[in-house]
Design a protein around this motif. Structure first.
Motif, PDB file in Angstrom:
ATOM      1  N   GLU A  63       0.829  -1.208   0.000  1.00  9.40           N
ATOM      2  CA  GLU A  63       0.000   0.000   0.000  1.00  9.40           C
ATOM      3  C   GLU A  63       0.861   1.255   0.000  1.00  9.40           C
ATOM      4  N   TYR A  64       2.057   1.162   0.617  1.00  7.87           N
ATOM      5  CA  TYR A  64       2.879   2.354   0.802  1.00  7.87           C
ATOM      6  C   TYR A  64       4.146   2.370  -0.043  1.00  7.87           C
ATOM      7  N   ALA A  65       4.564   1.223  -0.579  1.00 11.34           N
ATOM      8  CA  ALA A  65       5.835   1.187  -1.302  1.00 11.34           C
ATOM      9  C   ALA A  65       5.959  -0.062  -2.152  1.00 11.34           C
ATOM     10  N   VAL A  66       6.862   0.041  -3.145  1.00  7.11           N
ATOM     11  CA  VAL A  66       7.336  -1.116  -3.897  1.00  7.11           C
ATOM     12  C   VAL A  66       8.710  -1.453  -3.327  1.00  7.11           C
ATOM     13  N   ILE A 249      12.272  -6.681  13.980  1.00  9.67           N
ATOM     14  CA  ILE A 249      11.657  -6.561  12.653  1.00  9.67           C
ATOM     15  C   ILE A 249      10.197  -6.983  12.700  1.00  9.67           C
ATOM     16  N   LYS A 250       9.900  -8.039  13.452  1.00 13.99           N
ATOM     17  CA  LYS A 250       8.511  -8.483  13.579  1.00 13.99           C
ATOM     18  C   LYS A 250       7.653  -7.419  14.250  1.00 13.99           C
ATOM     19  N   GLN A 251       8.231  -6.712  15.229  1.00 18.04           N
ATOM     20  CA  GLN A 251       7.504  -5.621  15.887  1.00 18.04           C
ATOM     21  C   GLN A 251       7.146  -4.540  14.870  1.00 18.04           C
ATOM     22  N   ALA A 252       8.110  -4.187  14.014  1.00 15.71           N
ATOM     23  CA  ALA A 252       7.864  -3.162  12.988  1.00 15.71           C
ATOM     24  C   ALA A 252       6.808  -3.641  11.996  1.00 15.71           C
ATOM     25  N   GLN A 253       6.866  -4.918  11.617  1.00 14.24           N
ATOM     26  CA  GLN A 253       5.875  -5.468  10.689  1.00 14.24           C
ATOM     27  C   GLN A 253       4.478  -5.419  11.289  1.00 14.24           C
ATOM     28  N   GLU A 254       4.386  -5.739  12.590  1.00 16.02           N
ATOM     29  CA  GLU A 254       3.081  -5.741  13.249  1.00 16.02           C
ATOM     30  C   GLU A 254       2.492  -4.332  13.349  1.00 16.02           C
ATOM     31  N   GLU A 255       3.354  -3.312  13.407  1.00 17.18           N
ATOM     32  CA  GLU A 255       2.876  -1.933  13.493  1.00 17.18           C
ATOM     33  C   GLU A 255       2.237  -1.463  12.188  1.00 17.18           C
ATOM     34  N   GLN A 257       2.556  -1.152   7.552  1.00 16.24           N
ATOM     35  CA  GLN A 257       3.444  -0.900   6.434  1.00 16.24           C
ATOM     36  C   GLN A 257       4.238   0.393   6.583  1.00 16.24           C
ATOM     37  N   SER A 258       3.598   1.458   7.098  1.00 16.27           N
ATOM     38  CA  SER A 258       4.291   2.744   7.177  1.00 16.27           C
ATOM     39  C   SER A 258       5.485   2.674   8.138  1.00 16.27           C
ATOM     40  N   PHE A 260       7.122  -0.108   8.969  1.00 16.45           N
ATOM     41  CA  PHE A 260       8.131  -0.993   8.406  1.00 16.45           C
ATOM     42  C   PHE A 260       8.935  -0.297   7.302  1.00 16.45           C
ATOM     43  N   VAL A 261       8.264   0.488   6.463  1.00 13.44           N
ATOM     44  CA  VAL A 261       8.973   1.231   5.411  1.00 13.44           C
ATOM     45  C   VAL A 261       9.948   2.225   6.036  1.00 13.44           C
ATOM     46  N   GLU A 262       9.525   2.879   7.121  1.00 16.56           N
ATOM     47  CA  GLU A 262      10.406   3.825   7.814  1.00 16.56           C
ATOM     48  C   GLU A 262      11.662   3.119   8.310  1.00 16.56           C
ATOM     49  N   LEU A 263      11.489   1.923   8.859  1.00 14.80           N
ATOM     50  CA  LEU A 263      12.637   1.149   9.312  1.00 14.80           C
ATOM     51  C   LEU A 263      13.531   0.749   8.144  1.00 14.80           C
ATOM     52  N   SER A 264      12.924   0.272   7.053  1.00 16.56           N
ATOM     53  CA  SER A 264      13.680  -0.183   5.881  1.00 16.56           C
ATOM     54  C   SER A 264      14.554   0.910   5.291  1.00 16.56           C
TER      55      SER A 264
END
Length: 269
Positions: A63-66, A249-255, A257-258, A260-264
């Protein structure tokens, strides 16, 4: 399934480098395969050549990124003849007219839909004189720059909504009701129902999601966060300098897409 407009303008994130490569400028269509073969890139730095990413190099379209694995997924279209040829064909589908093989003009394309996992085209949203309908890509014979040719059965198989494209029973029919353009009269030949073949097992969406999450874990585990990452509630989720573990990483995924993208986008080796 995604609309083309849901893919264009998405940021393109390199998981390995943790940065944004650019944004999706356009989708390059292969009319011979009915597929999206490349995504062109809009970059901040002025470029003489056109950069693109082969769709097969895409990890996910969210939804937020490719997301792609690394910046090396990008190519110069001038160096790939087939990619440059497809770009020069300028097939965009939007606003193209739709005509049957027998020469009857049906309407104009407003939007098209693609499988975000494979890049395959799935259908067209077409404006008729009195309403909008969806035509499955199964009925398309030719994708041209200004004109799309469909078979004579397309009129009898208009779909009411795009979601029905994902309910193809595998034999050219659809589970939901289709819009019948004209009732079959008694004078017309009776068409026998196709033999119902055993349906191939469909991939579980949850399984696909889990596969993508595992891939993201593999690419980010052991990298270092270069900034503080906050959850949706504003609480500090990952402190800057943290060497990422699977749990982080799982914590970020659970939060979502936005987050997780910020972390990536904010990691280093």
């Amino acid at each position: 399934m995604k609309k083309s407009t849901e893919v264009t303008n998405l940021p393109i994130i390199s998981i390995s480098e943790g940065n944004q490569i650019g944004t999706v400028k356009s989708l390059i269509i292969n009319p011979d395969k009915n597929s999206i073969d490349f995504l062109t890139i809009e970059q901040e730095d002025w470029q003489v050549s056109v950069k693109a990413i082969p769709f097969k190099k895409v990890i996910g379209v969210g939804e937020y990124a490719v997301t792609v694995e690394h910046e090396g997924a990008t190519i110069d279209l001038n160096e790939i003849p087939i990619a440059n040829q497809l770009l020069n064909k300028k097939i965009t589908l939007i606003e193209a007219r739709v005509m049957t093989r027998k020469g009857e003009m049906l309407g104009q394309v407003l939007e098209y839909f693609l499988n975000e996992d494979t890049g395959d085209l799935m259908g067209l949203l077409v404006k008729l004189p009195n309403r909008e309908v969806v035509i499955s890509i199964d009925h398309v014979i030719t994708l041209g720059k200004d004109l799309i040719i469909v078979n004579e059965h397309a009129k009898d198989a208009f779909l009411q909504k795009a979601e029905q494209l994902t309910q193809n029973d595998g034999d050219g029919t659809y589970s939901d009701e289709i819009i019948q353009e004209e009732p079959v009269s008694q004078s017309q030949p009776v068409v026998e129902e196709p033999v119902q073949l055993e349906e191939e097992p469909k991939e579980d969406p949850n399984e696909k999601r889990e596969t993508l999450r595992k891939k993201q874990l593999e690419l980010l585990v052991g990298k270092k966060a270069t900034t503080n990452i906050y959850g949706n509630s504003g609480d500090l989720l990952i402190r800057s300098g943290t060497v990422l573990t699977e749990q982080d990483i799982k914590q970020a995924q659970e939060e979502g897409q936005s987050v997780f993208v910020e972390l990536s986008m904010n990691v280093s080796e």
